[in-house]
Design a protein around this motif. Structure first.
Motif, short mmCIF file in Angstrom:
data_model
loop_
_atom_site.label_atom_id
_atom_site.label_comp_id
_atom_site.label_asym_id
_atom_site.label_seq_id
_atom_site.Cartn_x
_atom_site.Cartn_y
_atom_site.Cartn_z
N ALA A 31 11.75 3.00 -2.24
CA ALA A 31 13.18 2.97 -2.51
C ALA A 31 13.98 2.54 -3.12
O ALA A 31 13.19 1.08 -3.71
N LEU A 32 15.02 2.63 -3.73
CA LEU A 32 16.30 1.74 -4.56
C LEU A 32 16.96 1.21 -2.66
O LEU A 32 17.52 2.38 -2.72
N PHE A 33 17.14 0.24 -2.22
CA PHE A 33 17.37 -0.09 -1.89
C PHE A 33 18.74 -1.40 -2.09
O PHE A 33 18.84 -1.55 -2.67
N MET A 34 20.12 -0.34 -2.35
CA MET A 34 21.38 -0.64 -2.19
C MET A 34 22.19 -1.45 -1.56
O MET A 34 22.54 -1.53 -1.18
N ILE A 35 22.20 -2.30 -2.55
CA ILE A 35 23.55 -3.18 -1.52
C ILE A 35 24.76 -3.40 -2.75
O ILE A 35 24.88 -3.46 -3.63
N ASP A 36 25.29 -3.79 -2.05
CA ASP A 36 27.17 -4.23 -2.66
C ASP A 36 27.22 -5.56 -3.21
O ASP A 36 27.90 -6.58 -2.39
N ALA A 37 27.37 -6.02 -4.53
CA ALA A 37 26.92 -7.47 -4.90
C ALA A 37 28.19 -7.90 -4.92
O ALA A 37 28.54 -9.28 -4.39
N GLN A 54 1.05 -1.26 -0.06
CA GLN A 54 0.12 -0.65 0.14
C GLN A 54 0.77 1.11 -0.03
O GLN A 54 1.96 1.16 0.63
N ARG A 55 0.48 2.17 -1.28
CA ARG A 55 0.88 3.44 -1.44
C ARG A 55 0.66 4.95 0.57
O ARG A 55 -0.08 4.65 0.92
N PRO A 56 2.77 4.93 0.51
CA PRO A 56 1.88 5.96 2.11
C PRO A 56 1.41 7.04 1.72
O PRO A 56 1.63 7.63 0.75
N ILE A 110 18.86 -3.75 7.30
CA ILE A 110 17.64 -2.45 6.15
C ILE A 110 16.72 -2.85 5.81
O ILE A 110 16.09 -3.05 6.14
N ALA A 111 16.94 -4.54 5.52
CA ALA A 111 15.71 -5.37 4.87
C ALA A 111 14.88 -5.15 5.39
O ALA A 111 13.08 -5.36 5.03
N ARG A 112 14.96 -5.33 6.93
CA ARG A 112 13.76 -5.90 7.88
C ARG A 112 12.85 -4.33 7.90
O ARG A 112 11.67 -4.56 7.84
N TRP A 113 13.50 -3.53 7.90
CA TRP A 113 13.50 -2.50 8.43
C TRP A 113 12.35 -1.98 6.70
O TRP A 113 11.50 -1.65 7.47
N LEU A 114 13.02 -2.39 5.37
CA LEU A 114 12.62 -1.75 4.36
C LEU A 114 10.79 -2.60 4.60
O LEU A 114 9.94 -1.74 4.56
N GLY A 145 7.94 -1.21 6.43
CA GLY A 145 7.45 0.07 6.19
C GLY A 145 6.24 -0.50 4.62
O GLY A 145 6.00 -0.82 4.55
N ASN A 146 5.58 1.02 4.32
CA ASN A 146 4.44 0.50 3.75
C ASN A 146 4.95 1.05 1.99
O ASN A 146 4.68 1.74 0.94
N THR A 147 6.56 2.12 1.91
CA THR A 147 7.16 2.66 0.51
C THR A 147 7.56 1.24 0.49
O THR A 147 8.08 0.35 -0.19
N PRO A 148 7.10 1.29 -1.35
CA PRO A 148 7.87 0.03 -2.31
C PRO A 148 8.92 0.12 -2.14
O PRO A 148 10.47 1.15 -2.42
#
Length: 477
Positions: free
Chosen positions: A100-106, A5-7, A117-121, A124-127
């Protein structure tokens, strides 16, 4: 995976959708930000934690337009610490974003902080779009496969440094951005953009705040905005990037005025600036001065005026920017009257080339004097941008020459025929005549001071050029 759902976001009508970049320190967020905005706006360095405040810019990706937000590296420190305050800024950015662009170092693989960070995201409601950065070459393949464990859709393999994966990133964010696109005005409804020398009074005031470290620049901007938009604290040198924030000032007379506030890094003496990152921060602050219309030099009232303040002011004026000086922390200053008069006298002596620079007292902690400061900034921009009719200018010029004729070096009088205003922002005047290369500096100052006093250019830098008529018979010249 169920669609989020969009915030609920308070998005101004016509504003661009917001895309926030989030991740742990040093995964390449600022490099991606710079690539999407098409400019090197955010500072980039090998050391982690360069970005502190969230930085925004207009971005375009394969024709898709949006507002991109670069955030500080997400860390788990206590909320009262500097990293904790940085994390709070990141959280606000994500809450107000379309995606949100969740960036990791591959190449580094998934770390415990990535999982946090993944658990926090996910809570939330932000895609969220998972972005596996530094994915060039086969060395990143294990990290990309490991990223599936974070619980998001298929990660986008990407290289911010080399620009690989732009098409895949476009496809991933497109549904979220297009869903929040504003209703654009019909083509032809927009007002024509006027000449850059002509002041459009409705145009946003580009206002940069500069000064030494810990003078209270970020605190003042937070008070102006009415929110904790910038990170503040007792530590000196918190701000590194120059952060621009668009805002509307509702003046006491009820008129709404657009302002683009620019917070900058503190500027120390050049001899004390040793680290590469601080050099980049100071260079970024000077770059912000170049693009400002009015610059507020913030002084710490508890410390008074120092030589470094005068050096900063001189730099601003030499760039042709309009200057306003604010004595901050006035609520805790001692012997206010004598302090104010002492600073005013020192400014008159140290900035003799520009008389009448506004000096105001403010408090970022209490909000005292903010309306007066903003009004002074708008008034100064008006004087900095104005043009004088040629007829009025030459009437003053004739009177000035009659009251104090040019000197006659070697018994041959210098002839000054007429004057014109070549441009504004900063006001630039050209005098035409003969033997003008022999005009002494003292007489040029006499003309500049006369222009400033008689034609309402108080407190703004004025440039005066002298042009002698060319002798067609002098072939050497």
């Amino acid at each position: 995976m169920a669609k989020r759902q969009r915030p609920d976001r308070d998005t101004p009508p016509g504003s661009l959708p917001v895309v926030a970049i989030v991740g742990r320190p040093n995964v390449g967020k600022s490099t991606l930000f710079n690539r999407l905005v098409g400019k090197k706006l955010a500072l980039v360095d090998d050391q982690p934690g360069v970005t502190r405040d969230r930085r925004e810019g207009d971005a375009e990706l394969l024709g898709l337009k949006f507002r991109i937000v670069d955030t500080a590296g997400f860390e788990e420190d206590d909320a009262q610490t500097l990293p904790g305050r940085m994390r709070a800024q990141t959280e606000m950015a994500v809450q107000g974003a379309s995606v949100a662009l969740f960036m990791i170092d591959a190449r580094a693989g998934i770390t415990p902080l990535d999982e946090h960070i993944a658990r926090w995201l996910r809570a939330g409601n932000t895609p969220v779009v998972l972005l596996a950065n530094k994915a060039e070459g086969r060395a990143a393949d294990p990290g990309i496969m490991e990223a599936f464990s974070l619980g998001f859709d298929e990660p986008v393999a990407f290289s911010a440094e080399h620009g690989q994966g732009l098409a895949d990133l476009f496809q991933a964010i497109r549904p979220h951005v297009e869903a929040d696109e504003p209703d654009l005005p019909i083509e032809g409804d927009q007002d024509d953009v006027g000449d850059e020398d002509e002041l459009d009074d409705s145009a946003p005031l580009k206002l940069a705040i500069v000064g030494r470290p810990n003078a209270g620049k970020s605190t003042l901007i937070n008070r102006i905005l009415g929110e904790e938009r910038l990170i503040t604290g007792p530590e000196a040198g918190i701000t590194r990037d120059s952060i621009a924030v668009d805002w509307t000032w509702h003046a006491p007379n009820g008129v709404a005025r657009a302002v683009r506030l620019i917070d900058t890094a503190g500027m120390r003496k050049r001899a004390k600036v040793q680290e590469k990152l601080e050099k980049l921060s100071v260079a970024d602050a000077l770059h912000a001065v170049d693009f400002a219309e009015v610059v507020v030099l913030m002084l710490d009232a508890t410390l008074g005026l120092e030589a470094q303040d005068l050096r900063i002011a001189d730099k601003v004026l030499s760039e042709g920017r309009a200057l306003v000086i604010a004595l901050n922390k006035w609520d805790v200053a001692e012997n206010g009257s004598s302090l104010y008069q002492g600073v005013r006298k020192a400014l008159e002596d140290g900035l003799a080339q520009v008389r009448g620079v506004p000096l105001l007292t403010v408090s970022g902690a209490t909000g005292k004097g903010i309306d007066d400061l903003l009004q002074a900034a708008f008034d100064t921009r008006r004087r900095w941008s104005q043009r004088v009719p040629t007829s009025l200018l030459n009437r003053w010029f004739d009177e000035a020459l009659e009251a104090n004729p040019p000197p006659a070096p070697g018994g041959k009088r210098i002839k000054m025929r007429y004057i014109t205003q070549a441009r504004s922002r900063p006001p630039t005047f050209v005098v035409f005549g003969s033997r003008l290369d022999e005009v002494p500096e003292s007489y040029s100052r006499y003309l500049v001071n006369g222009i400033r006093k008689a034609l309402d250019f108080s407190g703004v830098p004025i440039r005066l050029n002298l042009r002698s008529a060319r002798n067609p018979f002098d072939k050497k010249k």
